[in-house]
Design an enzyme around this catalytic site. Sequence first.
Site, PDB file in Angstrom:
ATOM      1  N   HIS A 106       0.817  -1.217   0.000  1.00  0.00           N
ATOM      2  CA  HIS A 106       0.000   0.000   0.000  1.00  0.00           C
ATOM      3  C   HIS A 106       0.844   1.258   0.000  1.00  0.00           C
ATOM      4  O   HIS A 106       0.354   2.339   0.301  1.00  0.00           O
ATOM      5  CB  HIS A 106      -0.941   0.010   1.225  1.00  0.00           C
ATOM      6  CG  HIS A 106      -2.057  -0.977   1.099  1.00  0.00           C
ATOM      7  ND1 HIS A 106      -2.849  -1.330   2.162  1.00  0.00           N
ATOM      8  CD2 HIS A 106      -2.510  -1.712   0.045  1.00  0.00           C
ATOM      9  CE1 HIS A 106      -3.745  -2.225   1.765  1.00  0.00           C
ATOM     10  NE2 HIS A 106      -3.543  -2.482   0.489  1.00  0.00           N
ATOM     11  N   CYS A 114       5.364  11.850  -7.801  1.00  0.00           N
ATOM     12  CA  CYS A 114       4.838  12.917  -8.655  1.00  0.00           C
ATOM     13  C   CYS A 114       3.711  12.343  -9.515  1.00  0.00           C
ATOM     14  O   CYS A 114       3.916  11.379 -10.258  1.00  0.00           O
ATOM     15  CB  CYS A 114       5.936  13.476  -9.571  1.00  0.00           C
ATOM     16  SG  CYS A 114       5.276  14.717 -10.714  1.00  0.00           S
ATOM     17  N   GLY A 172      -2.664  -9.157  12.521  1.00  0.00           N
ATOM     18  CA  GLY A 172      -3.184  -7.822  12.826  1.00  0.00           C
ATOM     19  C   GLY A 172      -3.904  -7.145  11.678  1.00  0.00           C
ATOM     20  O   GLY A 172      -3.760  -5.939  11.469  1.00  0.00           O
TER      21      GLY A 172
HETATM   22  N1  APR Z   1      -2.482  -6.944  18.473  1.00  0.00           N
HETATM   23  C1  APR Z   1      -2.965  -7.691  17.433  1.00  0.00           C
HETATM   24  N2  APR Z   1      -3.969  -7.298  16.621  1.00  0.00           N
HETATM   25  C2  APR Z   1      -4.514  -6.079  16.866  1.00  0.00           C
HETATM   26  C3  APR Z   1      -4.084  -5.245  17.919  1.00  0.00           C
HETATM   27  C4  APR Z   1      -3.015  -5.720  18.739  1.00  0.00           C
HETATM   28  N3  APR Z   1      -2.530  -4.997  19.760  1.00  0.00           N
HETATM   29  N4  APR Z   1      -4.857  -4.119  17.915  1.00  0.00           N
HETATM   30  C5  APR Z   1      -5.720  -4.248  16.893  1.00  0.00           C
HETATM   31  N5  APR Z   1      -5.533  -5.433  16.262  1.00  0.00           N
HETATM   32  C6  APR Z   1      -6.253  -5.987  15.106  1.00  0.00           C
HETATM   33  C7  APR Z   1      -7.743  -5.713  15.100  1.00  0.00           C
HETATM   34  O1  APR Z   1      -8.426  -6.734  15.807  1.00  0.00           O
HETATM   35  C8  APR Z   1      -8.042  -5.793  13.589  1.00  0.00           C
HETATM   36  O2  APR Z   1      -8.270  -7.142  13.188  1.00  0.00           O
HETATM   37  O3  APR Z   1      -5.740  -5.329  13.962  1.00  0.00           O
HETATM   38  C9  APR Z   1      -6.757  -5.290  12.948  1.00  0.00           C
HETATM   39  C10 APR Z   1      -6.856  -3.865  12.443  1.00  0.00           C
HETATM   40  O4  APR Z   1      -7.765  -3.857  11.366  1.00  0.00           O
HETATM   41  P1  APR Z   1      -7.857  -2.543  10.466  1.00  0.00           P
HETATM   42  O5  APR Z   1      -7.913  -1.344  11.360  1.00  0.00           O
HETATM   43  O6  APR Z   1      -8.967  -2.781   9.481  1.00  0.00           O
HETATM   44  O7  APR Z   1      -6.450  -2.466   9.705  1.00  0.00           O
HETATM   45  P2  APR Z   1      -6.017  -3.275   8.408  1.00  0.00           P
HETATM   46  O8  APR Z   1      -6.670  -4.620   8.372  1.00  0.00           O
HETATM   47  O9  APR Z   1      -4.535  -3.220   8.358  1.00  0.00           O
HETATM   48  O10 APR Z   1      -6.615  -2.365   7.209  1.00  0.00           O
HETATM   49  C11 APR Z   1      -6.293  -2.781   5.890  1.00  0.00           C
HETATM   50  O11 APR Z   1      -7.397  -0.828   4.996  1.00  0.00           O
HETATM   51  O12 APR Z   1      -7.785   1.390   5.278  1.00  0.00           O
HETATM   52  C12 APR Z   1      -7.082   0.481   4.528  1.00  0.00           C
HETATM   53  O13 APR Z   1      -5.055   0.790   3.425  1.00  0.00           O
HETATM   54  C13 APR Z   1      -5.617   0.691   4.694  1.00  0.00           C
HETATM   55  O14 APR Z   1      -3.857  -0.939   4.922  1.00  0.00           O
HETATM   56  C14 APR Z   1      -5.149  -0.569   5.399  1.00  0.00           C
HETATM   57  C15 APR Z   1      -6.190  -1.578   4.995  1.00  0.00           C
END
Ligand code: APR
Length: 228
Positions: A106, A114, A172
């Site tokens: 990402h 640019c 995560g």
């Molecule tokens: N340890 C382990 N897991 C965790 C912790 C922790 N301390 N805190 C939160 N989580 C988990 C949550 O349970 C959830 O499953 O991390 C995950 C976070 O999910 P999102 O906030 O949706 O993040 P992500 O899955 O990386 O999002 C994917 O979405 O917005 C776009 O481009 C952006 O890369 C991002 C993509």
Amino acid sequence: MKKIVILTGAGISAESGLGTFRDEGGLWAQHRIEDVATLEGFARNPGLVHRFYNARRAQARNAAPNAAHLALARLEKEFQGDVILITQNVDALHEAAGARAVLHMHGVLDGALCASCDARWPAPLAMDVTLPCPQCKKRTVRPDIVWFGEMPYLMDEIYQHLSEADLFAAIGTSGNVYPAAGFVQEANAFGAQSVEINLQASVTATQFTRTILGLATETVPAWVDSLL
Ligand code: APR
């Protein structure tokens, strides 16, 4: 086992103080995706988008890698086989922990791009619309971040790795955003074992052979120990 392919998401950086997106009070509760993470939003109000990423860049630069980042760097170094580290995250905490080859699908907060000539260079801490491209001099500079609706980076290489994985681990990530959320199906289709390491089960949890729940700083080091 010869090849481990790992996908990380915002959850691995949560305990380093970087906000996740969809947890309570997460980034998408504070900002509208269409305003700060789409090409249309950037065209409509580039200053707002720069300010959003400037704040995230400053926060990320002050963050330290946590035990989960360090454990994955150790796995990459010590595992007798291939370890491929793919991340959806745009922070540099895997690299700060010592990981050598990180596939940022990402993009990266520390990168500038640019929009006119595709030049890339290290982003200054704060970017704004007056910043000229060092190559074509036009003021069409954007963060080197893949926005919604845009094609993630390194996809051919990533699918090649998934087809060769003996073990696929997602750490995560909530499994809400494709194509990353579909990697487990890809790995399964090629016969890999799959493990989800998360604080809560993701929406794709049932597609994994195994689930390990808990804080990444506790579950990831224990998982790495079990592999070394
Ligand atoms: N340890 C382990 N897991 C965790 C912790 C922790 N301390 N805190 C939160 N989580 C988990 C949550 O349970 C959830 O499953 O991390 C995950 C976070 O999910 P999102 O906030 O949706 O993040 P992500 O899955 O990386 O999002 C994917 O979405 O917005 C776009 O481009 C952006 O890369 C991002 C993509």
